[in-house]
Design a protein around this motif. Structure first.
Motif, PDB file in Angstrom:
ATOM      1  N   GLN A   1       0.591  -1.039  -0.091  1.00 23.12           N
ATOM      2  CA  GLN A   1      -0.114   0.050  -0.028  1.00 23.12           C
ATOM      3  C   GLN A   1       0.786   1.304  -0.072  1.00 23.12           C
ATOM      4  N   LEU A   2       2.193   1.037   0.016  1.00 24.88           N
ATOM      5  CA  LEU A   2       2.948   2.240   0.103  1.00 24.88           C
ATOM      6  C   LEU A   2       3.452   2.628  -1.276  1.00 24.88           C
ATOM      7  N   SER A   3       3.771   4.125  -1.416  1.00 21.27           N
ATOM      8  CA  SER A   3       4.561   4.611  -2.618  1.00 21.27           C
ATOM      9  C   SER A   3       5.637   3.801  -2.775  1.00 21.27           C
ATOM     10  N   PRO A   4       6.211   3.737  -4.222  1.00 17.64           N
ATOM     11  CA  PRO A   4       7.593   3.568  -4.149  1.00 17.64           C
ATOM     12  C   PRO A   4       8.609   4.093  -3.441  1.00 17.64           C
ATOM     13  N   GLU A   5       8.609   5.388  -3.221  1.00 16.45           N
ATOM     14  CA  GLU A   5       9.459   6.072  -2.648  1.00 16.45           C
ATOM     15  C   GLU A   5       9.410   5.755  -1.091  1.00 16.45           C
ATOM     16  N   GLU A   6       8.431   5.713  -0.514  1.00  8.02           N
ATOM     17  CA  GLU A   6       8.010   5.431   1.057  1.00  8.02           C
ATOM     18  C   GLU A   6       8.694   3.797   0.933  1.00  8.02           C
ATOM     19  N   SER A   7       8.266   2.965  -0.026  1.00  7.36           N
ATOM     20  CA  SER A   7       8.625   1.438   0.423  1.00  7.36           C
ATOM     21  C   SER A   7      10.330   1.359   0.195  1.00  7.36           C
ATOM     22  N   ARG A   8      10.858   2.262  -0.846  1.00  4.19           N
ATOM     23  CA  ARG A   8      12.536   2.097  -0.769  1.00  4.19           C
ATOM     24  C   ARG A   8      13.001   2.860   0.601  1.00  4.19           C
ATOM     25  N   ALA A   9      12.550   3.873   0.953  1.00  5.18           N
ATOM     26  CA  ALA A   9      13.064   4.437   2.292  1.00  5.18           C
ATOM     27  C   ALA A   9      12.943   3.518   3.439  1.00  5.18           C
ATOM     28  N   ARG A  10      11.875   2.644   3.451  1.00  7.19           N
ATOM     29  CA  ARG A  10      11.765   1.832   4.538  1.00  7.19           C
ATOM     30  C   ARG A  10      12.686   0.740   4.332  1.00  7.19           C
ATOM     31  N   LEU A  11      12.734   0.234   3.256  1.00  5.78           N
ATOM     32  CA  LEU A  11      13.765  -0.769   2.956  1.00  5.78           C
ATOM     33  C   LEU A  11      15.114  -0.602   3.391  1.00  5.78           C
ATOM     34  N   GLY A  12      15.443   0.799   3.122  1.00  8.12           N
ATOM     35  CA  GLY A  12      16.787   1.404   3.340  1.00  8.12           C
ATOM     36  C   GLY A  12      16.849   1.197   4.923  1.00  8.12           C
ATOM     37  N   ARG A  13      15.942   1.527   5.907  1.00 10.59           N
ATOM     38  CA  ARG A  13      15.943   1.488   7.187  1.00 10.59           C
ATOM     39  C   ARG A  13      16.025  -0.006   7.715  1.00 10.59           C
ATOM     40  N   ILE A  14      15.471  -1.122   6.988  1.00  5.77           N
ATOM     41  CA  ILE A  14      15.641  -2.380   7.259  1.00  5.77           C
ATOM     42  C   ILE A  14      17.066  -2.874   6.997  1.00  5.77           C
ATOM     43  N   VAL A  15      17.650  -2.259   6.030  1.00  4.34           N
ATOM     44  CA  VAL A  15      19.071  -2.575   5.736  1.00  4.34           C
ATOM     45  C   VAL A  15      19.981  -2.378   6.914  1.00  4.34           C
ATOM     46  N   ASP A  16      19.853  -1.097   7.320  1.00  2.07           N
ATOM     47  CA  ASP A  16      20.606  -0.729   8.248  1.00  2.07           C
ATOM     48  C   ASP A  16      20.375  -1.606   9.607  1.00  2.07           C
ATOM     49  N   ARG A  17      19.234  -1.896   9.925  1.00  5.60           N
ATOM     50  CA  ARG A  17      18.830  -2.837  11.095  1.00  5.60           C
ATOM     51  C   ARG A  17      19.407  -4.080  10.986  1.00  5.60           C
TER      52      ARG A  17
ATOM     53  N   ASN B   1      12.615  -3.840  -5.444  1.00  6.43           N
ATOM     54  CA  ASN B   1      11.291  -4.455  -5.984  1.00  6.43           C
ATOM     55  C   ASN B   1      11.350  -5.839  -5.746  1.00  6.43           C
ATOM     56  N   MET B   2      12.505  -6.591  -5.513  1.00 10.64           N
ATOM     57  CA  MET B   2      12.573  -8.027  -5.345  1.00 10.64           C
ATOM     58  C   MET B   2      12.427  -8.252  -3.733  1.00 10.64           C
ATOM     59  N   PHE B   3      13.066  -7.240  -2.972  1.00 11.64           N
ATOM     60  CA  PHE B   3      12.921  -7.386  -1.584  1.00 11.64           C
ATOM     61  C   PHE B   3      11.488  -7.072  -0.887  1.00 11.64           C
ATOM     62  N   VAL B   4      10.723  -5.850  -1.471  1.00 14.52           N
ATOM     63  CA  VAL B   4       9.576  -5.456  -0.970  1.00 14.52           C
ATOM     64  C   VAL B   4       8.819  -4.967  -2.101  1.00 14.52           C
ATOM     65  N   GLY B   5       7.646  -4.666  -1.722  1.00 18.93           N
ATOM     66  CA  GLY B   5       6.538  -4.383  -2.799  1.00 18.93           C
ATOM     67  C   GLY B   5       6.121  -2.912  -2.305  1.00 18.93           C
ATOM     68  N   SER B   6       5.325  -2.380  -3.317  1.00 17.06           N
ATOM     69  CA  SER B   6       4.580  -1.060  -3.097  1.00 17.06           C
ATOM     70  C   SER B   6       3.386  -1.072  -3.989  1.00 17.06           C
ATOM     71  N   GLN B   7       2.743   0.183  -4.128  1.00 15.01           N
ATOM     72  CA  GLN B   7       1.620   0.098  -4.980  1.00 15.01           C
ATOM     73  C   GLN B   7       1.908  -0.159  -6.248  1.00 15.01           C
ATOM     74  N   ALA B   8       3.091   0.375  -6.764  1.00  9.11           N
ATOM     75  CA  ALA B   8       3.556   0.183  -8.105  1.00  9.11           C
ATOM     76  C   ALA B   8       3.923  -1.317  -8.449  1.00  9.11           C
ATOM     77  N   THR B   9       4.631  -1.951  -7.839  1.00  8.71           N
ATOM     78  CA  THR B   9       4.951  -3.310  -7.991  1.00  8.71           C
ATOM     79  C   THR B   9       3.912  -4.230  -7.884  1.00  8.71           C
ATOM     80  N   ASN B  10       2.827  -3.936  -6.809  1.00 12.70           N
ATOM     81  CA  ASN B  10       1.665  -4.568  -6.615  1.00 12.70           C
ATOM     82  C   ASN B  10       0.723  -4.625  -7.870  1.00 12.70           C
ATOM     83  N   TYR B  11       0.884  -3.526  -8.693  1.00 13.53           N
ATOM     84  CA  TYR B  11      -0.086  -3.041  -9.686  1.00 13.53           C
ATOM     85  C   TYR B  11       0.420  -3.905 -10.800  1.00 13.53           C
TER      86      TYR B  11
END
Length: 329
Positions: free
Chosen positions: A71-87, A308-318
């Motif tokens: 349900q996230l935009s591609p930008e927010e999805s990438r940003a959250r993935l970045g935080r997961i990478v740091d974790r 987009n292989m690691f996480v989805g977004s509104q764009a990848t879901n579509y």
């Protein structure tokens, strides 16, 4: 099927739905829940070749969180993935790279979210003095009620059954309590509630299964004892075909040494069968697909370039919906 949980966990599930009182001596569906099989990381097809990464998303994030990312935009999805990478890196060696071991540990962590949720519910119920530990006395009293010494279960009809249940739970607690202080840490309570997840609890899982099935107390599970756990015939009823199939399963696959019965080792092989390390398989897959410089590790930039292989977004879901629609035509 999943291995049958403790009576305490069954009580916890009842309490969460508003039931009160002691656990039933008959708690647990008859003949179900003996075998612990690791659930698949995702029920979605692993279909990267057609641009469908839903399997990878659910493996990497867990199914519920994967839905949130969709349900996230591609930008927010990438940003959250970045935080997961740091974790992931901080949880490992903190060297600025994501290793195979760190990636595997993350996937295993996300796949056990349901276990952590059940332990949190148990913790809030049984840590009655709020000291950050669950003592055996707390757990016993919250589960079975407060009794003066020598008066245990004097107010119930089947007192002996409850005494056996109490002794069994205490024995499991002592095995889970690795430092022997009679106080369970969160990890130790997790081992008590989910012993099938911990190698040091394997023997107690086997012992409890043997006790449940070994009605003649000879230390083995005979074929009729095995069947009795699955099926109880009515007088004059013909044995169903599926029961005969279970007898064949016992003979051909359960009884490994072909002596007509199951010993402790064979019971262990049955209820806790060897399993593929699914998080490691998926971690290897994600590493292989994202490691552009082939150095055996992933930088944050490499992961985000293949986000987009690691996480989805509104764009990848579509896009995945379009792919599925195209395949159906």
């Amino acid at each position: 099927m999943m291995w049958r949980p403790s009576l305490l966990l069954l009580l916890l599930l009842l309490l969460r739905h508003g039931a009160q009182g002691k656990p039933s001596p008959d708690a647990g569906p008859h003949g179900q829940g003996r075998v612990h099989q690791a659930a698949p990381l995702s029920e979605a097809p692993h279909d990267d070749a057609h641009g469908n990464f839903q399997y990878d998303h659910e493996a990497f994030l867990g199914r519920e969180v994967a839905k949130e990312f969709d349900q996230l935009s591609p930008e927010e999805s990438r940003a959250r993935l970045g935080r997961i990478v740091d974790r992931m890196d901080r949880a490992g060696d903190g060297d600025g790279w994501v290793s195979l071991a760190e990636l595997r540990a993350w996937i295993a962590h996300t796949q056990q979210r349901h276990i952590r949720d059940s332990v949190t519910a148990a913790w809030n119920t049984y840590d009655t003095d709020r000291d950050g530990r669950v003592g055996w006395e707390e757990l016993r009293n919250a589960t079975y009620g407060h009794y003066a010494p020598g008066e245990e279960f004097h107010d119930v009809e089947d007192a002996e059954t409850y005494k056996k249940m109490l002794a069994r739970d205490e024995r499991r607690f002592r095995v889970a309590d690795q430092d022997g202080d009679s106080m369970a840490t969160r990890e130790e309570l997790t081992a008590f509630l989910h012993p099938e997840e911990f190698p040091h609890m394997r023997d107690i899982v086997i012992a409890e299964t043997l006790e449940d099935l070994d009605k003649n107390k000879d230390g083995y599970v005979q074929v009729d004892e095995y069947i009795a756990d699955l099926y109880s015939a009515e007088p004059g009823e013909e044995e169903p075909a599926w029961v005969q199939t279970e007898r064949e399963q016992f003979r051909d696959f359960r009884d490994l040494n072909k002596d007509g019965r199951l010993d402790g080792s064979e019971v262990g092989h049955w209820v806790l069968p060897p399993a593929q390390d699914q998080p490691l398989v998926e971690a290897n897959h994600l590493l292989h697909e994202s490691d552009t410089d082939k150095d055996g590790r992933l930088s944050k930039a490499e992961i985000l370039s293949n986000w987009n292989m690691f996480v989805g977004s509104q764009a990848t879901n579509y896009g995945e919906d379009l792919t599925r629609h195209h395949d159906e035509l």
